[in-house]
Scaffold this motif. Structure first.
Motif, short mmCIF file in Angstrom:
data_model
loop_
_atom_site.label_atom_id
_atom_site.label_comp_id
_atom_site.label_asym_id
_atom_site.label_seq_id
_atom_site.Cartn_x
_atom_site.Cartn_y
_atom_site.Cartn_z
N ALA A 15 23.31 -5.79 -14.91
CA ALA A 15 22.13 -5.95 -15.87
C ALA A 15 23.09 -5.38 -17.06
CB ALA A 15 21.38 -5.44 -14.99
N LEU A 16 22.30 -5.92 -18.01
CA LEU A 16 22.25 -5.42 -19.78
C LEU A 16 21.08 -5.22 -19.83
CD1 LEU A 16 23.39 -8.89 -20.87
CD2 LEU A 16 25.07 -7.23 -20.19
N VAL A 17 21.37 -4.12 -20.64
CA VAL A 17 19.95 -3.23 -20.68
C VAL A 17 20.57 -3.08 -22.65
CG1 VAL A 17 19.37 -2.26 -18.25
CG2 VAL A 17 20.66 -0.40 -20.25
N ALA A 18 18.63 -2.62 -22.56
CA ALA A 18 18.40 -1.97 -23.41
C ALA A 18 17.29 -0.92 -23.55
CB ALA A 18 17.63 -2.90 -24.94
N ILE A 19 17.35 -0.60 -24.92
CA ILE A 19 16.03 0.44 -25.02
C ILE A 19 16.00 0.27 -26.71
CG2 ILE A 19 15.16 2.92 -24.94
CD1 ILE A 19 16.47 3.12 -22.82
N VAL A 20 14.57 -0.41 -26.95
CA VAL A 20 14.43 0.36 -28.24
C VAL A 20 13.06 1.59 -28.63
CG1 VAL A 20 13.13 -1.75 -30.05
CG2 VAL A 20 14.50 -2.63 -28.29
N THR A 21 13.30 2.52 -29.46
CA THR A 21 12.37 3.09 -29.97
C THR A 21 12.23 2.72 -31.03
OG1 THR A 21 14.22 4.60 -30.06
CG2 THR A 21 13.11 4.89 -27.89
N GLY A 22 10.95 3.31 -31.46
CA GLY A 22 10.45 3.87 -33.50
C GLY A 22 9.73 1.67 -33.53
N LEU A 23 9.00 1.57 -32.21
CA LEU A 23 8.29 -0.34 -32.70
C LEU A 23 6.85 0.74 -32.45
CD1 LEU A 23 9.26 -2.36 -29.48
CD2 LEU A 23 9.24 -2.94 -31.93
N PRO A 24 6.37 0.49 -33.42
CA PRO A 24 4.74 0.36 -33.61
C PRO A 24 4.00 -0.39 -32.58
CG PRO A 24 5.30 -1.26 -35.30
CD PRO A 24 6.50 -0.71 -34.28
N ALA A 25 3.03 0.64 -32.00
CA ALA A 25 2.41 0.23 -30.93
C ALA A 25 1.09 -0.71 -31.54
CB ALA A 25 0.86 1.19 -30.26
N GLY A 26 0.92 -1.83 -29.64
CA GLY A 26 0.16 -2.67 -30.55
C GLY A 26 1.09 -4.11 -30.89
N LEU A 27 2.10 -3.76 -30.95
CA LEU A 27 2.49 -5.30 -31.25
C LEU A 27 2.99 -6.64 -29.82
CD1 LEU A 27 4.87 -6.79 -33.96
CD2 LEU A 27 6.90 -6.22 -32.45
N GLU A 28 2.09 -7.78 -30.39
CA GLU A 28 1.85 -8.51 -29.25
C GLU A 28 3.97 -9.51 -28.86
OE1 GLU A 28 -1.43 -10.93 -29.41
OE2 GLU A 28 -0.57 -12.32 -28.12
N LEU A 29 3.65 -8.89 -27.61
CA LEU A 29 4.77 -9.63 -27.84
C LEU A 29 5.25 -11.20 -26.20
CD1 LEU A 29 7.49 -6.61 -27.38
CD2 LEU A 29 7.40 -8.16 -28.98
N ASP A 30 5.72 -11.85 -26.67
CA ASP A 30 5.76 -13.50 -25.79
C ASP A 30 6.92 -13.65 -24.88
OD1 ASP A 30 5.19 -16.03 -25.21
OD2 ASP A 30 5.66 -16.76 -26.93
N ARG A 31 6.94 -13.59 -23.78
CA ARG A 31 7.64 -13.34 -22.81
C ARG A 31 8.84 -15.15 -23.57
NH1 ARG A 31 8.21 -12.80 -16.52
NH2 ARG A 31 10.89 -12.36 -16.37
N ASP A 32 8.13 -16.02 -23.30
CA ASP A 32 8.67 -17.21 -23.61
C ASP A 32 8.90 -17.40 -24.90
OD1 ASP A 32 7.76 -18.43 -21.32
OD2 ASP A 32 5.95 -20.02 -21.76
N SER A 33 8.60 -16.97 -26.08
CA SER A 33 9.58 -16.44 -27.31
C SER A 33 11.11 -16.24 -27.04
CB SER A 33 9.69 -16.38 -28.07
OG SER A 33 7.59 -16.02 -28.42
N VAL A 34 10.80 -14.86 -26.04
CA VAL A 34 12.25 -14.22 -25.91
C VAL A 34 12.39 -14.74 -24.83
CG1 VAL A 34 13.10 -11.71 -24.93
CG2 VAL A 34 11.16 -11.96 -26.09
N ASP A 35 12.63 -15.41 -23.63
CA ASP A 35 13.06 -16.58 -23.50
C ASP A 35 14.10 -17.69 -24.28
OD1 ASP A 35 13.20 -14.63 -20.61
OD2 ASP A 35 11.91 -15.71 -20.13
N THR A 36 13.21 -18.14 -25.03
CA THR A 36 13.74 -19.31 -25.13
C THR A 36 14.89 -18.97 -26.47
OG1 THR A 36 11.48 -19.87 -25.40
CG2 THR A 36 12.98 -21.11 -27.57
N ASP A 37 14.59 -17.70 -26.82
CA ASP A 37 15.76 -16.81 -27.55
C ASP A 37 16.73 -16.78 -26.70
OD1 ASP A 37 14.89 -17.42 -30.08
OD2 ASP A 37 14.80 -15.16 -30.68
N LEU A 38 17.10 -16.71 -25.51
CA LEU A 38 18.17 -15.75 -24.41
C LEU A 38 18.52 -17.36 -24.35
CD1 LEU A 38 16.51 -13.41 -22.16
CD2 LEU A 38 18.01 -13.24 -24.39
#
Ligand SMILES: Cc1cc2nc3c(=O)[nH]c(=O)nc-3n(C[C@H](O)[C@H](O)[C@H](O)COP(=O)(O)O)c2cc1C
Length: 355
Positions: A15-38
């Motif tokens: 697998a490929l893994v990423a760890i993102v730190t420092g994101l503010p809480a409460g940010l809405e993410l949409d799985r489809d938007s991420v998958d669309t970019d992939l």
């Protein structure tokens, strides 16, 4: 907290893994938007059949609950479906049983233009695969996933980021011809960011400069050999009176040759950056090399490969620019909760009367 990204993963590993730190809480993410970019990253003209095997999707292992960030480290995973053909060859632990599948034979024929020779020299490997697996651009997939997260953060303050190939009539014909001749091509991509307020980045130190950060992010992508901001290289042959962007009474510019950045600071105009990609180094009609075992002259490694990846680069470059802008925006506006980040941006825009 500073926004940071680290990643790991080999091209044919699990697998490929990423760890993102420092994101503010409460940010809405949409799985489809991420998958669309992939999917966009995989779709470009001239890519290898590997893309049909992969069909990337993101999984989230930590930092997200019911689609909203928790303000804790976000762990992203993109599984390598092709790993099933490499379970012996790319096993993280010493494999049991007889060698089977791909990657069982050491690669000893380094490709000019790739990481192969310098990689084995630097790290003392006796199998070029130990270098090429990480040097490969496969792991840009998880950086594209992180870029989609960055775009979601930027969208909360009205910033959009879009990458495209630079309009070049005949790119697809050039790719078709190269494929027929078992060759490869490169190309140029452009990324534009709108809604970026004046004041991201700084002239205080060279590390703070937004132009330097964007250039480093783009040069950090495999096969990128040139970067320009705004009119870039063309500015060198203009007079000052032709090159700079006049300031109107509303403090906007009447032109944008600077590409939205002056003195390492965004100036409120559209950010425009370009990256030049060299032709891909894996050739079906290989260049001359050396067999690292016998020391004899030999043709370089031939392995399944793209003829061109310039359309994919547009998506990867978009993610890289989005990531750097998100880092700079987080630095400027802060916030443990996304509402704090948005409010700080609103107050700043009101102070400088920027709409
Ligand atoms: C999206 C993308 C896909 C790529 N696909 C290939 C490929 O299929 N075959 C190849 O030889 N190089 C490919 N490359 C380029 C190599 O990864 C790159 O040339 C190599 O790692 C050496 O690094 P350098 O070109 O920055 O010196 C790709 C690059 C990108 C950005």
């Amino acid at each position: 907290m500073t926004l940071r990204l680290s990643s790991a993963g080999e091209s044919h590993g699990p697998a490929l893994v990423a760890i993102v730190t420092g994101l503010p809480a409460g940010l809405e993410l949409d799985r489809d938007s991420v998958d669309t970019d992939l999917a966009r990253r995989q779709a470009g003209y001239g890519r290898s059949p590997r893309q049909q095997i992969e069909q990337d999707r993101v999984d989230v292992l930590a930092g997200l609950r019911h689609g909203r960030t928790l303000g804790t480290p976000l762990a992203l995973v993109v599984w390598n479906r092709d790993h099933k053909n490499w379970t012996w060859g790319m096993a993280p632990w010493p494999p049991e049983g007889h060698p089977s599948g791909k990657g069982t034979k050491a690669v000893t024929l380094p490709r000019p233009g790739h990481a192969d020779l310098a990689g084995v020299q630097k790290f003392g490997h006796d199998d070029v695969r130990n270098a090429l697996e990480r040097a490969s651009a496969r792991h840009t997939a998880v950086h594209v996933a992180a870029g989609a997260v960055a775009k979601a953060l930027l969208a909360t303050i009205g910033i959009t980021v879009a990458g495209s190939t630079v309009d070049e009539a005949g790119l697809r014909e050039r790719i078709d011809e190269a494929r027929k001749e078992r060759d490869t091509v490169g190309g140029v991509v452009e990324v534009r960011a709108t809604g970026v307020p004046p004041g991201l980045g700084s002239y205080a130190t060279k590390e703070d400069r937004l132009d330097a950060r964007l250039a480093a992010a783009l040069m950090g992508i495999q096969a990128v050999k040139g970067v320009e901001i705004g009119e870039g290289f063309a500015l060198a042959s203009l007079r000052g009176s032709e090159a700079h962007d006049e300031i109107a009474t509303d403090r906007r510019r009447t032109s944008n040759r600077a590409g939205g950045i002056e003195a390492g600071v965004s100036n409120g105009e559209e950010i425009v950056v370009r990256a030049a990609m060299k032709p891909l180094p894996t050739l079906m009609k290989p260049l001359g090399s050396v067999d690292l075992v016998t020391g004899e002259a030999a043709a370089a490694l031939v392995e399944r490969s793209d003829v061109a990846a310039v359309e994919a680069l547009a998506v990867v470059a978009e993610a890289a620019v989005a990531w750097e802008l998100a880092v700079a925006a987080k630095e400027k506006f802060g916030g443990d909760a996304v509402a704090d980040f948005v409010e700080a941006h609103r107050a700043y825009a009101a102070r400088i009367q920027w709409h």
